[in-house]
Design an enzyme around this catalytic site. Structure first.
Site, short mmCIF file in Angstrom:
data_model
loop_
_atom_site.label_atom_id
_atom_site.label_comp_id
_atom_site.label_asym_id
_atom_site.label_seq_id
_atom_site.Cartn_x
_atom_site.Cartn_y
_atom_site.Cartn_z
N HIS A 168 0.86 -1.19 0.00
CA HIS A 168 0.00 0.00 0.00
C HIS A 168 0.88 1.23 0.00
O HIS A 168 1.96 1.24 0.63
CB HIS A 168 -0.89 -0.01 1.25
CG HIS A 168 -1.41 1.35 1.63
ND1 HIS A 168 -0.79 2.15 2.59
CD2 HIS A 168 -2.47 2.07 1.19
CE1 HIS A 168 -1.45 3.28 2.71
NE2 HIS A 168 -2.47 3.26 1.89
N HIS A 222 -6.48 -5.35 18.36
CA HIS A 222 -7.24 -6.52 18.79
C HIS A 222 -6.52 -7.83 18.45
O HIS A 222 -6.91 -8.89 18.93
CB HIS A 222 -8.64 -6.51 18.17
CG HIS A 222 -8.65 -6.57 16.68
ND1 HIS A 222 -8.27 -5.52 15.88
CD2 HIS A 222 -8.99 -7.57 15.82
CE1 HIS A 222 -8.39 -5.85 14.62
NE2 HIS A 222 -8.83 -7.10 14.54
N GLY A 241 -18.19 11.80 1.64
CA GLY A 241 -19.04 11.55 0.49
C GLY A 241 -18.29 11.13 -0.75
O GLY A 241 -18.75 11.36 -1.87
#
Length: 300
Positions: free
Chosen positions: A107, A176, A259
């Site tokens: 990435h 987590h 948006g």
């Protein structure tokens, strides 16, 4: 939009073109398809996705420039004085999901942001970085990746690589799971120290340096033989990518809150993935080796 934003946008459009060309050449089979989109509240972008290639199962390289009169909540979490202000944001973001489990997922992102509000001093900043997510890691690959990162940071200060490498380790961390998403790289945000030209030059070097970091690894690993076992493990580990992007990633949250185009925002997710309850790799196996790489350490 300011002249600064115009300069950033021009570079980012060219960067998208350059990276897409390099990835198509590496893949040798598939080509990017482009979706140009517009945002009702202002702006738009170019989403480019390569699918079912010889090297990449899916690769997405996105450019966007969006603006509006209302900053999304994620953009004002650390700057509450800007709440209700206007903004412009432009960036390139990419995620490459290789077919071969021995070739890491990767990435990268570089971006520029401006915000203003009546009665508040206007602000601008750059952000970005790149990170590597192997399934079957090779130490030589990881050291090369970090050496490129260190080299491009060196002209900007002796401590820049160390700080941004640490920031990357801390940002791409699945709390987590108590593990990093991969082996890190660089991550920075809110960069405006030293003035626009210096920050822009650094961001250009990060964006252009991504190919120097990734292409040699891809050339070494793309033809490595693999079987169903490796493929199944790759699909399982891709689940961690999904978890991070949907739970923690600030870019995903900003895109959805502002948006942006949903398909473009979620392009980062892998095309195929599997989840397995309470999976544990066999002790001493090649799959178990990965856990040792998912803890921050010095690579150069």
């Amino acid at each position: 939009m300011s002249q600064q934003a115009d300069r950033a946008e021009l570079f980012l459009r060219e960067l998208q073109d350059r990276i897409c060309q390099a990835i198509e050449q590496l893949d040798g089979s598939a080509r990017f398809e482009e979706d140009a989109w517009t945002r009702a509240a202002g702006g738009g972008g170019r989403t480019r996705v390569l699918r079912d290639g010889a090297v990449f199962e899916q690769a997405g390289v996105n450019f966007s420039r969006v603006y509006g009169n209302q900053l999304p909540p994620s953009a004002t979490a650390h700057r509450p004085e800007l709440a209700g202000g206007s903004f412009v944001a432009t960036g390139v973001s990419l995620v490459l999901h290789p077919r071969n489990p021995y070739l890491p997922t990767t990435h990268a992102n570089v971006r520029y942001f401006e915000a203003s509000k009546e009665g508040v001093e206007p602000v601008w900043w750059f952000g970005g970085g790149f990170d590597l997510t192997p399934f079957y890691p090779f130490e030589d690959d990881v050291r090369h990746w970090h050496q490129v990162a260190q080299n491009l940071c060196a002209p900007y200060g002796a401590d820049v690589y160390t700080r941004y490498k640490k920031w990357c380790d801390e940002y791409f961390y699945l709390k987590h799971r108590s593990e990093t998403r991969g082996v890190g790289g660089l991550f920075y945000d809110d960069l405006n120290e030293g003035g626009f030209d210096r920050c822009f030059a650094f961001t250009r070097d990060v964006g252009q340096g991504f190919l120097d970091a990734y292409l040699p690894i891809a050339e070494r690993r793309k033809d490595t033989p693999y079987g169903e076992r490796e493929r199944e493990f790759q699909l399982y580990r891709r689940g961690r990518y999904v978890e991070f992007n949907l739970v923690y990633d600030r870019g995903t949250l900003f895109g959805l809150q502002s948006g942006g185009r949903t398909e473009s925002i979620l392009m980062s997710l892998p095309p195929r993935v599997r989840f397995e309850y309470a999976y544990e790799p066999e002790a001493g196996s090649a799959e178990a080796r990965l856990a040792d790489y998912l803890k921050p350490r010095d690579w150069v």
